[in-house]
Design a protein around this motif. Structure first.
Motif, PDB file in Angstrom:
ATOM      1  N   LEU A   1       0.880  -1.180   0.000  1.00  0.00           N
ATOM      2  CA  LEU A   1       0.000   0.000   0.000  1.00  0.00           C
ATOM      3  C   LEU A   1       0.905   1.214   0.000  1.00  0.00           C
ATOM      4  O   LEU A   1       1.657   1.438   0.948  1.00  0.00           O
ATOM      5  CB  LEU A   1      -0.904   0.000   1.241  1.00  0.00           C
ATOM      6  N   ALA A   2       0.863   1.978  -1.093  1.00  0.00           N
ATOM      7  CA  ALA A   2       1.733   3.164  -1.218  1.00  0.00           C
ATOM      8  C   ALA A   2       1.051   4.357  -0.551  1.00  0.00           C
ATOM      9  O   ALA A   2       0.583   5.294  -1.211  1.00  0.00           O
ATOM     10  CB  ALA A   2       2.003   3.465  -2.686  1.00  0.00           C
TER      11      ALA A   2
ATOM     12  N   ARG B   1      -6.455   4.151   5.596  1.00  0.00           N
ATOM     13  CA  ARG B   1      -6.305   3.163   4.507  1.00  0.00           C
ATOM     14  C   ARG B   1      -5.661   1.895   5.065  1.00  0.00           C
ATOM     15  O   ARG B   1      -6.087   0.774   4.743  1.00  0.00           O
ATOM     16  CB  ARG B   1      -5.485   3.753   3.367  1.00  0.00           C
ATOM     17  N   ARG B   2      -4.653   2.072   5.900  1.00  0.00           N
ATOM     18  CA  ARG B   2      -3.988   0.891   6.487  1.00  0.00           C
ATOM     19  C   ARG B   2      -4.995   0.093   7.324  1.00  0.00           C
ATOM     20  O   ARG B   2      -5.099  -1.124   7.208  1.00  0.00           O
ATOM     21  CB  ARG B   2      -2.827   1.327   7.373  1.00  0.00           C
ATOM     22  N   SER B   3      -5.776   0.815   8.135  1.00  0.00           N
ATOM     23  CA  SER B   3      -6.742   0.120   9.012  1.00  0.00           C
ATOM     24  C   SER B   3      -7.787  -0.632   8.199  1.00  0.00           C
ATOM     25  O   SER B   3      -8.161  -1.756   8.535  1.00  0.00           O
ATOM     26  CB  SER B   3      -7.446   1.127   9.928  1.00  0.00           C
ATOM     27  N   LEU B   4      -8.241  -0.032   7.107  1.00  0.00           N
ATOM     28  CA  LEU B   4      -9.266  -0.701   6.284  1.00  0.00           C
ATOM     29  C   LEU B   4      -8.724  -2.010   5.697  1.00  0.00           C
ATOM     30  O   LEU B   4      -9.380  -3.052   5.733  1.00  0.00           O
ATOM     31  CB  LEU B   4      -9.727   0.231   5.159  1.00  0.00           C
TER      32      LEU B   4
ATOM     33  N   ALA C   1      -9.697  -5.942   6.854  1.00  0.00           N
ATOM     34  CA  ALA C   1     -10.240  -6.882   5.846  1.00  0.00           C
ATOM     35  C   ALA C   1      -9.441  -8.175   5.819  1.00  0.00           C
ATOM     36  O   ALA C   1      -9.774  -9.100   5.061  1.00  0.00           O
ATOM     37  CB  ALA C   1     -10.210  -6.221   4.461  1.00  0.00           C
ATOM     38  N   GLY C   2      -8.376  -8.241   6.631  1.00  0.00           N
ATOM     39  CA  GLY C   2      -7.600  -9.479   6.744  1.00  0.00           C
ATOM     40  C   GLY C   2      -6.463  -9.598   5.754  1.00  0.00           C
ATOM     41  O   GLY C   2      -5.887 -10.667   5.567  1.00  0.00           O
TER      42      GLY C   2
ATOM     43  N   LEU D   1     -13.793   7.019   3.785  1.00  0.00           N
ATOM     44  CA  LEU D   1     -12.587   7.005   4.625  1.00  0.00           C
ATOM     45  C   LEU D   1     -11.310   7.053   3.789  1.00  0.00           C
ATOM     46  O   LEU D   1     -10.218   7.197   4.311  1.00  0.00           O
ATOM     47  CB  LEU D   1     -12.588   5.779   5.529  1.00  0.00           C
ATOM     48  N   GLY D   2     -11.439   6.864   2.453  1.00  0.00           N
ATOM     49  CA  GLY D   2     -10.264   7.052   1.593  1.00  0.00           C
ATOM     50  C   GLY D   2      -9.880   5.869   0.738  1.00  0.00           C
ATOM     51  O   GLY D   2      -8.908   5.942  -0.016  1.00  0.00           O
ATOM     52  N   LEU D   3     -10.661   4.718   0.822  1.00  0.00           N
ATOM     53  CA  LEU D   3     -10.263   3.547   0.025  1.00  0.00           C
ATOM     54  C   LEU D   3     -11.501   2.763  -0.403  1.00  0.00           C
ATOM     55  O   LEU D   3     -12.144   2.110   0.425  1.00  0.00           O
ATOM     56  CB  LEU D   3      -9.343   2.646   0.864  1.00  0.00           C
TER      57      LEU D   3
END
Ligand SMILES: Nc1nc2c(ncn2[C@@H]2O[C@H](COP(=O)(O)OP(=O)(O)OP(=O)(O)O)[C@@H](O)[C@H]2O)c(=O)[nH]1
Length: 217
Positions: A10-11, A17-20, A24-25, A198-200
């Motif tokens: 993930l750039a 974004r990281r949390s999403l 999601a696993g 949320l951005g993604l």
């Protein structure tokens, strides 16, 4: 579940974004992309590009920058290049009383967050949210979501309390709110996918990752 396929990257430095992706696993590496977003945004606007196209261009610039760096590192160490790199970007636009389309960036400080929220109060704004995947020197997938959100006409007292309560946490958010947190109290209506706000845009991205063999169907 995720197979042992080429690394997923993930750039982005975005915690949301990281949390999403984590929730999601997915197993991935997060690598911030050092791109000059302001100059890309300014040149896109100067050419009259619509916000969604500018967001896509920014998402691609981030993914390409990180992918190039990782591929060079892998080759230098005799490793395997070809990571699948996800880039994303989100732009906020809102029409003013004069009918102009105003573009908003993340606020630099709480004073600017206040100014932004007063400008968005009682109006509809759009979050142009682009996500894109890059591999082996090329764009392999892209998606653009455009959730529409209407802020209620909250009082000045509410705004003061909100800013005091949220503080610097909202400086990393393009709309000066965390919809998943107290920011939801700013709204009358939200149309569109929650993750995209949320951005993604997560569901379309997961669909591509399954099709691309990173996730099992
Ligand atoms: N937690 C949260 N973050 C939000 C929300 N709405 C927008 N954002 C964040 O606002 C930021 C939009 O700015 P961008 O330029 O796309 O991304 P960034 O934070 O600079 O991170 P990079 O991907 O490294 O550029 C992203 O981090 C989004 O996750 C929200 O409702 N909640």
């Amino acid at each position: 579940m995720q197979r042992d396929t080429p690394a997923l990257v993930l750039a982005s430095a975005s915690s949301a974004r990281r949390s999403l992706l984590s929730a999601a696993g997915l197993r991935f590496e997060a690598v911030a992309a050092a791109v000059d977003e302001d100059s890309i945004k300014e040149s896109g606007r100067a050419e009259g590009m619509p916000p969604g196209e500018v967001a896509t261009m920014l998402a691609e610039a981030k993914a390409r920058r990180v992918a190039t760096r990782l591929d060079r590192l892998a080759e230098a160490e005799g490793g395997r290049a070809g990571a699948l790199v996800i880039g994303a970007d989100q732009l906020l636009t809102c029409r003013t009383d004069a009918g102009e389309l105003r573009w908003f960036d993340k606020p630099r400080d709480l004073a600017e967050a206040r100014e932004h929220l007063l400008a968005l109060r009682g109006r509809e704004h759009v979050l142009h949210t682009a996500v894109l995947c890059w591999r082996d020197g090329a764009r392999v997938w892209q998606h653009l979501a455009a959730p529409r959100l209407v802020m209620r006409r909250f009082s000045d007292n509410f705004l003061d309390r909100y800013l005091a309560e949220e503080g610097e946490a909202i400086l990393g958010c393009v709309g000066c709110y965390r919809l998943e947190g107290p920011g939801v109290q700013l709204f009358e209506r939200v149309e569109g996918d929650h993750a995209a706000v949320l951005g993604l845009p997560l569901l379309p991205l997961l669909g591509f990752l399954r099709q691309h063999g990173v996730l099992e169907g």
